[in-house]
Design a protein around this motif. Structure first.
Motif, mmCIF file in Angstrom:
data_model
loop_
_atom_site.group_PDB
_atom_site.id
_atom_site.type_symbol
_atom_site.label_atom_id
_atom_site.label_comp_id
_atom_site.label_asym_id
_atom_site.label_seq_id
_atom_site.Cartn_x
_atom_site.Cartn_y
_atom_site.Cartn_z
ATOM 1 N N GLN A 3 -27.281 -9.155 74.792
ATOM 2 C CA GLN A 3 -28.725 -8.955 74.864
ATOM 3 C C GLN A 3 -29.409 -10.215 74.365
ATOM 4 N N VAL A 5 -33.152 -12.065 73.313
ATOM 5 C CA VAL A 5 -34.535 -11.829 72.900
ATOM 6 C C VAL A 5 -35.200 -13.166 72.624
ATOM 7 N N CYS A 22 -34.171 -18.169 71.617
ATOM 8 C CA CYS A 22 -33.506 -17.098 72.363
ATOM 9 C C CYS A 22 -32.325 -16.638 71.520
ATOM 10 N N SER A 95 -38.350 -17.246 80.008
ATOM 11 C CA SER A 95 -37.216 -16.350 79.765
ATOM 12 C C SER A 95 -35.941 -17.157 79.598
ATOM 13 N N TRP A 119 -30.365 -11.576 81.099
ATOM 14 C CA TRP A 119 -31.734 -12.062 81.006
ATOM 15 C C TRP A 119 -32.457 -11.441 79.825
ATOM 16 N N GLY A 120 -33.324 -12.231 79.211
ATOM 17 C CA GLY A 120 -34.234 -11.697 78.220
ATOM 18 C C GLY A 120 -35.517 -11.222 78.878
ATOM 19 N N GLN A 121 -36.408 -10.662 78.071
ATOM 20 C CA GLN A 121 -37.653 -10.099 78.584
ATOM 21 C C GLN A 121 -38.745 -11.145 78.770
ATOM 22 N N GLY A 122 -38.629 -12.233 78.060
ATOM 23 C CA GLY A 122 -39.599 -13.305 78.225
ATOM 24 C C GLY A 122 -40.624 -13.373 77.114
ATOM 25 N N THR A 123 -41.220 -14.540 76.978
ATOM 26 C CA THR A 123 -42.293 -14.769 76.013
ATOM 27 C C THR A 123 -43.368 -15.620 76.684
#
Length: 129
Positions: A3, A5, A22, A95, A119-123
């Protein structure tokens, strides 16, 4: 299952700097190549930078060369994107992504969206003029 983030996004004036992080959990990313991507409103997601499993090779899209630096900290299981001299056109959701790399290809820097499978969710990064 890895995961990812992201953190560190925000609002910055043109010419300013931000560092994105990340953080990975659920397993070590030491055997993964890592990438940073961005997606602006109404546009496709594009790669920004990639770093090899070994950490020795990096690759950047032309528009960020000389301004952005990707790095990784194996002990912290974290990848970073240092962004300097930011421009309004850098505004996007950023991301991070990961792909497992076999030891024989430890120096490769995957540079396509389809190369990555975690993949992360993004910022959000917003650069004001």
């Amino acid at each position: 299952q890895v995961q990812l983030v992201e953190s560190g996004g925000g609002l910055v004036q043109a010419g300013g700097s931000l560092t994105l992080s990340c953080a990975a959990s659920g397993g070590s990313i030491s055997s993964y190549a890592m990438g940073w991507f961005r997606q602006a409103p109404g546009k496709e997601r594009d790669i920004v930078a990639a770093i090899s499993r070994s950490g020795t090779n990096t690759r950047y899209t032309d528009s960020v060369k000389g301004r952005f630096t990707i790095s990784r900290d194996y002990a912290k299981n974290t990848v970073y994107l240092q962004m300097n001299n930011l421009k309004p056109e850098d505004t996007a959701v950023y991301s991070c992504a990961a792909v497992h790399i076999n030891i024989g290809a430890y120096s490769t820097t995957p540079f396509r969206t389809d190369d990555y499978n975690y993949w992360g969710q993004g910022t959000q990064v917003t650069v004001s003029s």
